[in-house]
Scaffold this active site. Structure first.
Site, PDB file in Angstrom:
ATOM      1  N   GLU A  61       4.460  -1.000   3.263  1.00  0.00           N
ATOM      2  CA  GLU A  61       5.380  -2.372   1.800  1.00  0.00           C
ATOM      3  C   GLU A  61       5.738  -0.519   1.012  1.00  0.00           C
ATOM      4  O   GLU A  61       5.314   0.611   0.822  1.00  0.00           O
ATOM      5  CB  GLU A  61       3.961  -2.298   1.167  1.00  0.00           C
ATOM      6  CG  GLU A  61       2.287  -2.023   0.797  1.00  0.00           C
ATOM      7  CD  GLU A  61       2.733  -0.413   0.615  1.00  0.00           C
ATOM      8  OE1 GLU A  61       3.352  -0.698  -0.689  1.00  0.00           O
ATOM      9  OE2 GLU A  61       1.481   0.244   0.548  1.00  0.00           O
ATOM     10  N   GLU A  81       3.626   2.892   2.041  1.00  0.00           N
ATOM     11  CA  GLU A  81       4.352   3.100   3.047  1.00  0.00           C
ATOM     12  C   GLU A  81       4.119   2.457   4.466  1.00  0.00           C
ATOM     13  O   GLU A  81       4.552   2.629   5.105  1.00  0.00           O
ATOM     14  CB  GLU A  81       5.301   3.901   3.204  1.00  0.00           C
ATOM     15  CG  GLU A  81       5.924   4.459   1.687  1.00  0.00           C
ATOM     16  CD  GLU A  81       7.120   6.104   1.728  1.00  0.00           C
ATOM     17  OE1 GLU A  81       7.374   6.693   2.725  1.00  0.00           O
ATOM     18  OE2 GLU A  81       7.173   6.243   0.264  1.00  0.00           O
TER      19      GLU A  81
END
Length: 352
Positions: A173, A316
């Site tokens: 994310e 991430e």
């Protein structure tokens, strides 16, 4: 695919495939269960896919990107503009997860599910439900329809990726402020005080931490999310990135595609998915223990133990990607190593 259809598509893990995978492990000429959690992961993946012939050759990391209105409360070190910058960096191969994914042989699949400003780049999937969420301290972060839209997009994305040949997905994310929304969800679902599940995110001062905890407390007080209505909790104090990832976990269970949890934010999305569709819980795979204080608490609530403890909190999808080479090494032993019969050595016996 609609949420209810996906939930109804989730079947128990395949017992026969898991038994065959465990039998294969036990026949390999090494001490029983000596690869520990890695053996368990391969067995679970066999159960997810329905085959002991585990194949993880094509893998991707789905990175949901979205902004969060709660940033207005001074809960972050950087501004929302960073979400857009890093989102476009994913498409240029310039983010941390790109470098790690290249080593792990994984494709980075960024999704604009709610970035506040327009973003573009090669390979970027765009399903902008809204240009970020509203400030949850002043009311619901989004409408129920928006939360469901993002969630169902995540479900459909997994089915699409399966059709494209992907055999395992990692979750990631990008969204400034999303450790705040994740902590709010964790506090509600775990029945914990916000301060107990809230960390410094990308790096907050002590004063910033006080603002962050206060914002979560005020958001919960304002919205009164009900843990018995997990979609409502997601709608009121969550984020579009979390909703998208929640859909990826539900989609993985429905489509028979293994999905790796990344860190705290991803784990909260998995917890939300398991509250919406309890059968998802059997399908979850934890990659690492996040350094965020709520990270281990969420994994414990899910009954999961991670492969790695590296004190990572980058996000991430970096932790989930870091676990992929470990699974590759486990599979090399699982597939290629000789059996006790091959080397004419008596098999190890389980201890009483």
């Amino acid at each position: 695919m609609k949420l209810q259809q996906a939930i109804e598509s989730i079947h128990p893990l395949h017992d026969k495939a898991m038994a065959a995978a465990r039998a294969r492990w036990d026949s390999v000429a090494k001490p029983l269960h000596s690869l520990g959690l890695l053996e368990d992961a391969i067995v679970k993946i066999a159960g997810i896919t329905g085959s002991e012939a585990v194949d993880l050759h094509k893998r991707g990391v789905v990175v949901m990107c979205a902004d969060n209105g709660v940033v207005e409360e001074g809960v972050t070190q950087t501004g929302s503009e960073v979400t857009a910058i890093v989102t476009e960096n994913f498409t240029r191969g310039m983010a941390s997860v790109n470098k790690m994914a290249k080593v792990a042989g994984a494709d980075v699949i960024p999704v604009d599910i709610g970035v506040a400003c327009p973003v573009a780049g090669e390979g970027l999937l765009i399903h902008k439900v809204a240009p970020g969420t509203a400030n949850m301290t002043k009311g619901p972060a989004m409408t129920r329809a928006q939360a469901l839209d993002a969630l169902e997009y995540g479900i459909g994305l997994v089915f699409s990726l399966r059709e494209s040949g992907y055999r395992i997905l990692a979750t990631g994310e990008m969204g400034i402020g999303n450790t705040t929304t994740s902590s709010a969800l964790a506090a509600v679902f775990l029945g914990a005080e916000p301060a107990a599940v809230t960390g410094r995110g990308a790096g907050l001062s002590s004063e910033g931490m006080r603002r962050k905890v206060s914002a979560i407390e005020r958001a919960i007080e304002k919205n009164r999310p009900d843990p018995a209505d997990p979609l409502g909790v997601l709608q009121k104090v969550g984020g579009l990135d979390l909703a998208g990832l929640c859909g990826v976990f539900i989609g993985g269970a429905a489509a028979g595609v293994p999905v790796l949890i990344d860190g705290f934010i991803s784990a909260v999305a998995a917890l939300t998915a398991a509250r919406i569709a309890p059968a998802v819980g059997d399908y979850l795979l934890a990659s690492h223990a996040s350094n965020e204080p709520g990270g281990r608490m969420v994994l414990e609530a899910l009954g999961l133990e991670p492969f790695l403890t590296c004190r990572m909190c980058l996000g991430e999808g970096t932790g989930a990607v870091a676990a992929l080479p470990l699974l590759d090494m486990a599979l090399a032993v699982y597939r290629e190593m000789g059996t006790f019969g091959d080397i004419q050595v008596e098999e190890y016996k389980p201890l009483d």
